[in-house]
Scaffold this active site. Structure first.
Site, mmCIF file in Angstrom:
data_model
loop_
_atom_site.group_PDB
_atom_site.id
_atom_site.type_symbol
_atom_site.label_atom_id
_atom_site.label_comp_id
_atom_site.label_asym_id
_atom_site.label_seq_id
_atom_site.Cartn_x
_atom_site.Cartn_y
_atom_site.Cartn_z
ATOM 1 N N THR A 1 0.794 -1.491 -0.019
ATOM 2 C CA THR A 1 -0.166 0.466 0.156
ATOM 3 C C THR A 1 1.074 1.204 -0.081
ATOM 4 O O THR A 1 1.999 1.411 -0.003
ATOM 5 C CB THR A 1 -0.880 -0.033 1.303
ATOM 6 O OG1 THR A 1 -0.654 -0.774 2.284
ATOM 7 C CG2 THR A 1 -2.062 -0.912 1.104
ATOM 8 N N ASP A 2 0.054 2.518 -0.067
ATOM 9 C CA ASP A 2 0.470 3.435 -0.323
ATOM 10 C C ASP A 2 0.769 4.230 1.048
ATOM 11 O O ASP A 2 0.664 5.314 1.339
ATOM 12 C CB ASP A 2 0.486 4.259 -1.461
ATOM 13 C CG ASP A 2 -0.320 4.324 -2.434
ATOM 14 O OD1 ASP A 2 1.008 3.693 -3.139
ATOM 15 O OD2 ASP A 2 -1.267 3.776 -2.815
ATOM 16 N N SER B 1 1.213 8.729 4.996
ATOM 17 C CA SER B 1 0.433 8.293 3.632
ATOM 18 C C SER B 1 1.677 9.305 3.238
ATOM 19 O O SER B 1 2.141 9.854 2.870
ATOM 20 C CB SER B 1 -0.318 9.599 3.443
ATOM 21 O OG SER B 1 -1.036 9.625 2.421
ATOM 22 N N ARG B 2 1.952 8.040 1.781
ATOM 23 C CA ARG B 2 2.734 8.552 0.978
ATOM 24 C C ARG B 2 3.113 9.241 -0.208
ATOM 25 O O ARG B 2 3.137 9.986 -0.905
ATOM 26 C CB ARG B 2 3.778 7.353 0.636
ATOM 27 C CG ARG B 2 4.834 6.561 1.707
ATOM 28 C CD ARG B 2 5.534 5.238 1.488
ATOM 29 N NE ARG B 2 5.620 4.288 2.570
ATOM 30 C CZ ARG B 2 4.650 3.374 2.799
ATOM 31 N NH1 ARG B 2 4.200 2.896 1.977
ATOM 32 N NH2 ARG B 2 5.523 2.871 4.108
ATOM 33 N N VAL B 3 1.407 9.525 -0.651
ATOM 34 C CA VAL B 3 0.732 10.473 -1.523
ATOM 35 C C VAL B 3 -0.168 11.009 -1.632
ATOM 36 O O VAL B 3 -0.180 12.102 -2.220
ATOM 37 C CB VAL B 3 0.936 9.241 -2.835
ATOM 38 C CG1 VAL B 3 1.770 8.191 -3.273
ATOM 39 C CG2 VAL B 3 -0.954 7.891 -2.848
#
Ligand SMILES: Nc1ncnc2c1ncn2[C@@H]1O[C@H](COP(=O)(O)OP(=O)(O)OP(=O)(O)O)[C@@H](O)[C@H]1O
Ligand SMILES: [Mg+2]
Length: 511
Positions: free
Chosen positions: A341-342, A367-369
């Site tokens: 997941t991101d 939250s990477r994006v």
């Protein structure tokens, strides 16, 4: 009454006419036979042309899904009970991969993973039947995640923001509020155009109805689909549920719509996969899961995407849920899901039991994006929030046992306590972006430091009650344009200051 010979005499000429009109042709039908059946799986011999994911039919009408192929036999998951199927029963292939109904007709419905209604309503009107296993969009068909998806939860939207097309894992021990975060996010979409699909996998029926009730009462259920494979459903349908829900979601995202897909939860899904695989005697690996368990969830979650403008620009946001044991994020399934997941929202039991709900552990959530999609207004007021909060948590732990606490430390701690109070939020009370921005602005500008800690909840209520009236234009501007200009900022600050002063005067008035 006619006697039997008379009846026969009338019937025979017609029958022989009909038989005379027929030209018999040989027809080849391959049938297999069940070798072994039980506990949700069957091994079938004698259908050499069976393909993976093919739907097969047993003599009693029950369906199965071919999942492993060997030289002489294949293994399948049963999609209904094995009653009436025994060793030696006949089996036919269908030559078709398994498909589910998709289309607008599913909106507002509660269905099982095969698309059959569970809400007592009429059969679902399908637009099409799409395969449950579909390839993920290719790289060229994807676009960057660029639009926010607001959860309505301050802690999420300010520090772990979600973007449309993102995959964010909600992870934590049992009973820490994982489902609550997902349901709140769905409820918050009532004022948007996002289509929401909630897949309940392997849960008790009572738990499912507890989750679905708020969607009906508080959300816009006419834009929701609930896919349920409860714990008592055949293991094969529980296994199918996330894929079926994803296919139902893709119908909309491929038509340019924004879709939110909640998979509650993939730990149970992995367990069903392990159970069925072991029964089919596939070799177990780490934690007795079969070797393909990473691929199991990888191929599913890769289907979540923001599509390019050429592909309609729709998005499929996935919120898979996973359960940990004693907060162990390094167990097999959690690490797999974290890497697929991101980002993840990690829920901490200690926070939950101390009453800090939602119990999001900010230091272990990322939250990477989504950060790039965060509304400018939110970014302006939440830029230092995570750092301030982390600093506070560290100091609080340090001073709990009477460590040094000078005036500055004391101030940081008092401020931190107010951050925590702002982040606390009851279930099913999503806040609009403008309300969140106003609260965080009050925090950032130190206005809340003048309010006693006990009064913070009251202050939050006042913000919701008064601000839409006293600075309606500024609030609408923030909600619609996602920006906080100088004018709106000053207007909000003035209104917030008045609220703080009102609160300080309140005890005097009462007294
Ligand atoms: N923000 C909140 N405020 C108050 N209560 C909450 C909040 N979030 C969750 N709860 C309560 O905590 C309990 C557990 O929540 P929930 O069912 O969402 O947890 P879960 O982690 O999904 O549990 P499970 O492991 O059973 O799936 C529920 O009774 C719910 O009402
Ligand atoms: Mg749950």
């Amino acid at each position: 009454m006619t006697s039997l010979p008379e009846e026969l005499a009338r019937w025979l000429p017609r029958a022989s006419e009909r038989v005379a009109g027929l030209t018999p042709e040989p027809r080849l039908e391959q049938v297999g036979r069940v070798r072994r059946v039980g506990d949700g799986v069957a091994v079938v011999a004698g259908l050499p042309e069976t393909r993976l994911d093919e739907l097969i039919v047993f003599a009693n009408g029950a369906h199965g899904l071919a999942v492993t192929l060997d030289d002489e036999s294949f293994g399948c998951f049963l999609l209904s009970s094995h009653e009436g199927i025994g060793a030696g029963s006949l089996v036919r292939g269908t030559g078709q991969v398994i498909r589910v109904p998709v289309g607008e007709g599913l909106l507002g419905r509660i269905v099982n993973p095969l698309g059959q209604p569970l809400d007592g309503g009429p059969p679902v009107e399908a637009d099409r039947y799409d395969p449950v296993e579909r390839p993920a969009p290719a790289i060229a068909d994807r676009d960057l995640v660029s639009q926010p998806l607001h959860s309505g939860l301050v802690v999420v939207d300010s520090m772990v923001p979600l973007g449309r097309g993102q995959r964010e894992l909600i992870i934590g021990d049992r009973k820490t509020g994982k489902t609550a975060i997902a349901i709140d996010t769905i409820v918050n979409q009532r004022d948007t155009d996002v289509i929401c699909i909630y897949a309940a996998i392997g849960q008790r029926e009572s738990a499912v109805s507890r989750s679905v009730a708020p969607l009906r009462e508080r959300g816009d259920f006419s834009r929701c689909i609930v896919v349920v494979a409860e714990a008592s459903a055949p293991a094969g349908t529980q296994w199918l549920a996330p894929y079926a829900a994803c296919t139902m979601a893709e119908y909309f995202s491929e038509r340019g719509r924004d879709v939110l897909l909640v998979l509650d939860d993939l730990t149970k899904h992995a367990n069903v996969h392990r159970q069925l695989s072991l029964l089919l005697r596939n070799p177990p690996g780490r934690e007795a899961y079969p070797g393909d368990v990473f691929y199991l969830h990888g191929r599913l979650l890769e289907r979540a995407a923001k599509l390019s403008p050429e592909r309609g620009g729709g998005s499929l946001t996935a919120l898979p849920i996973a359960e940990t044991q004693a907060g162990n994020l390094t167990a097999y399934i959690p690490t797999n899901l974290i890497s697929i997941t991101d980002g993840q929202i990690y829920l901490e039991p200690k926070l939950f039991y101390e009453g800090h709900k939602p119990a999001v552990d900010v230091s272990r959530s990322v939250s990477r994006v989504g950060g790039k999609t965060q509304a400018a207004a939110m970014r302006a007021v939440a830029d230092t929030l995570k750092l301030d909060y982390a600093q506070f948590l560290e100091l609080e732990a340090f001073t709990r046992f009477g460590g040094l606490s000078d005036e500055r430390t004391q101030r940081t701690i008092e401020h931190g306590r107010r951050i925590r109070a702002v982040l606390e939020q009851p279930q099913l009370q999503p806040l609009r972006l403008s309300e969140q921005v106003a609260l965080l602005l009050a925090l950032k500008e130190g206005l809340l430091d003048e309010v006693s800690l006990e009064d913070v909840p009251r202050f939050k209520e006042l913000v919701r009650e008064h601000l839409p009236r006293s600075c309606g234009r500024a609030m609408t501007h923030i909600d619609e344009r996602h920006e906080l200009g100088e004018g709106q900022r000053n207007q909000l600050l003035a209104a917030l200051r008045a609220l703080v002063e009102g609160l300080r005067d309140e005890p005097d008035e009462e007294g």
